[in-house]
Design an enzyme around this catalytic site. Sequence first.
Site, PDB file in Angstrom:
ATOM      1  N   LYS A   1     150.135   2.685 -28.228  1.00 53.44           N
ATOM      2  CA  LYS A   1     148.694   2.836 -28.528  1.00 53.44           C
ATOM      3  C   LYS A   1     148.040   1.476 -28.773  1.00 53.44           C
ATOM      4  O   LYS A   1     146.847   1.320 -28.560  1.00 53.44           O
ATOM      5  CB  LYS A   1     148.506   3.750 -29.749  1.00 53.44           C
ATOM      6  CG  LYS A   1     148.959   5.192 -29.507  1.00 53.44           C
ATOM      7  CD  LYS A   1     148.981   5.982 -30.819  1.00 53.44           C
ATOM      8  CE  LYS A   1     149.460   7.415 -30.647  1.00 53.44           C
ATOM      9  NZ  LYS A   1     149.577   8.120 -31.936  1.00 53.44           N
TER      10      LYS A   1
ATOM     11  N   SER B   1     154.248   5.797 -30.058  1.00 58.28           N
ATOM     12  CA  SER B   1     152.895   5.420 -30.522  1.00 58.28           C
ATOM     13  C   SER B   1     152.648   3.919 -30.557  1.00 58.28           C
ATOM     14  O   SER B   1     151.501   3.498 -30.707  1.00 58.28           O
ATOM     15  CB  SER B   1     152.633   5.987 -31.918  1.00 58.28           C
ATOM     16  OG  SER B   1     152.368   7.361 -31.823  1.00 58.28           O
TER      17      SER B   1
ATOM     18  N   VAL C   1     157.242   7.376 -33.122  1.00 59.70           N
ATOM     19  CA  VAL C   1     158.231   8.383 -33.544  1.00 59.70           C
ATOM     20  C   VAL C   1     159.603   8.188 -32.893  1.00 59.70           C
ATOM     21  O   VAL C   1     160.539   8.915 -33.218  1.00 59.70           O
ATOM     22  CB  VAL C   1     157.781   9.858 -33.323  1.00 59.70           C
ATOM     23  CG1 VAL C   1     156.756  10.299 -34.328  1.00 59.70           C
ATOM     24  CG2 VAL C   1     157.352  10.106 -31.918  1.00 59.70           C
TER      25      VAL C   1
ATOM     26  N   TYR D   1     149.449   5.678 -40.104  1.00 59.12           N
ATOM     27  CA  TYR D   1     148.834   6.972 -40.453  1.00 59.12           C
ATOM     28  C   TYR D   1     148.679   7.121 -41.970  1.00 59.12           C
ATOM     29  O   TYR D   1     148.262   6.177 -42.623  1.00 59.12           O
ATOM     30  CB  TYR D   1     149.641   8.139 -39.833  1.00 59.12           C
ATOM     31  CG  TYR D   1     150.070   7.806 -38.437  1.00 59.12           C
ATOM     32  CD1 TYR D   1     149.124   7.739 -37.415  1.00 59.12           C
ATOM     33  CD2 TYR D   1     151.388   7.494 -38.119  1.00 59.12           C
ATOM     34  CE1 TYR D   1     149.485   7.381 -36.132  1.00 59.12           C
ATOM     35  CE2 TYR D   1     151.762   7.136 -36.838  1.00 59.12           C
ATOM     36  CZ  TYR D   1     150.804   7.082 -35.856  1.00 59.12           C
ATOM     37  OH  TYR D   1     151.157   6.724 -34.602  1.00 59.12           O
TER      38      TYR D   1
ATOM     39  N   TYR E   1     148.877  10.220 -21.085  1.00 50.87           N
ATOM     40  CA  TYR E   1     149.254   9.872 -22.468  1.00 50.87           C
ATOM     41  C   TYR E   1     150.764  10.103 -22.708  1.00 50.87           C
ATOM     42  O   TYR E   1     151.450   9.250 -23.279  1.00 50.87           O
ATOM     43  CB  TYR E   1     148.401  10.699 -23.432  1.00 50.87           C
ATOM     44  CG  TYR E   1     148.841  10.614 -24.875  1.00 50.87           C
ATOM     45  CD1 TYR E   1     148.572   9.483 -25.644  1.00 50.87           C
ATOM     46  CD2 TYR E   1     149.531  11.677 -25.470  1.00 50.87           C
ATOM     47  CE1 TYR E   1     148.973   9.409 -26.967  1.00 50.87           C
ATOM     48  CE2 TYR E   1     149.941  11.605 -26.791  1.00 50.87           C
ATOM     49  CZ  TYR E   1     149.663  10.470 -27.528  1.00 50.87           C
ATOM     50  OH  TYR E   1     150.079  10.396 -28.842  1.00 50.87           O
TER      51      TYR E   1
HETATM   52  O1  DON Z   1     151.884  12.199 -29.246  1.00 51.04           O
HETATM   53  C1  DON Z   1     152.918  12.227 -29.889  1.00 51.04           C
HETATM   54  O2  DON Z   1     153.125  13.053 -30.766  1.00 51.04           O
HETATM   55  C2  DON Z   1     153.981  11.185 -29.571  1.00 51.04           C
HETATM   56  N1  DON Z   1     154.053  10.948 -28.170  1.00 51.04           N
HETATM   57  C3  DON Z   1     153.684   9.904 -30.264  1.00 51.04           C
HETATM   58  C4  DON Z   1     153.487  10.069 -31.741  1.00 51.04           C
HETATM   59  C5  DON Z   1     153.981   8.906 -32.524  1.00 51.04           C
HETATM   60  O3  DON Z   1     154.731   8.082 -32.047  1.00 51.04           O
HETATM   61  C6  DON Z   1     153.596   8.878 -33.947  1.00 51.04           C
HETATM   62  N2  DON Z   1     154.141   7.730 -34.614  1.00 51.04           N
HETATM   63  N3  DON Z   1     154.832   7.600 -35.551  1.00 51.04           N
END
Ligand code: DON
Length: 300
Positions: free
Chosen positions: A64, A61, A254, A236, A188
């Site tokens: 992003k 993330s 993550v 978040y 994505y």
């Molecule tokens: O879309 C997802 O669930 C993962 N590719 C990225 C989510 C993420 O990194 C949330 N951050 N803490």
Amino acid sequence: MEDILKSITASIFQQDDWGETAQYIPELASVDPKQFAISVCLPDGKLINAGAASKPFSVQSITKVFSLIAALGRTGDQLWSRVGREPSGTSFDSVVLLEKEKGRPRNPFVNAGAIVTTDALLSGREPKMALTEILELIKYMSQSDDIYINEDVATSEQETGARNKALAYYLKSHGNLENEPELTLGTYFHQCAIEMTTDQLAMAGASLAGLKGAPAVLSLQRARRVNALMMTCGHYDGSGDFAFRVGLPGKSGVGGGLLVIAPNVASVAIWSPGLNRYGNSHAGTRAATMLSNATKWSVF
Ligand code: DON
């Protein structure tokens, strides 16, 4: 700074609780959580590292932030008609607000908002082109060519990403996805699977921190705004807690990465793959707290 980072690293390795790696992406679930790295880019461009600062990890993330910068560069403020700028108070992959708010995601950092941002980068061209734009921007900002997408991680998430698929189709049903959901999702997932080291990531944050000599990829006003979104939405439903503990704009992933911006002072990247209950790095948040306390870099 070297002494501060050494002491933070030693303290991190004294702890027993490393958190748990992201279980919903099999390629990330199998990573050893007991790893740590920290890199700080100072105003003169000097990098100070401790721990496994040359080990690539999945930035997830954190990308992003870079896709937002690229999308704002492409569409300008029009992007805000499709995605909001308010904290969500919900988990990164939540569907709840999207239904209530008729397909306009709260902010560009929750998954639904990032899927819209990536969609804005994809319109009118092939996924490969949109991905190249994100990757090239990251390479330029980090002043490094040695940055790649991990195809195994992208495939792993593609196979298990039912929730993101639900979000994309829901956005489509509200007319807030311009491309076919599978194309936007493929872009994505690949964007999220970019791997970087903490020293590359700290360098990539230098433009947001407004450090001298950093690549001029965004105006001062835009950097301030992206930093404001990182502060209010970057963690978040853990964003308030991160602001309380660290007092600096930050974006988590993550994969256990953390990009922290001390405006006009430093750009910091931290990595430790075990996560807390919000899906943010457990040891990484502790390290960011220790660094903020030691340096008094909090903006408050
Ligand atoms: O879309 C997802 O669930 C993962 N590719 C990225 C989510 C993420 O990194 C949330 N951050 N803490």
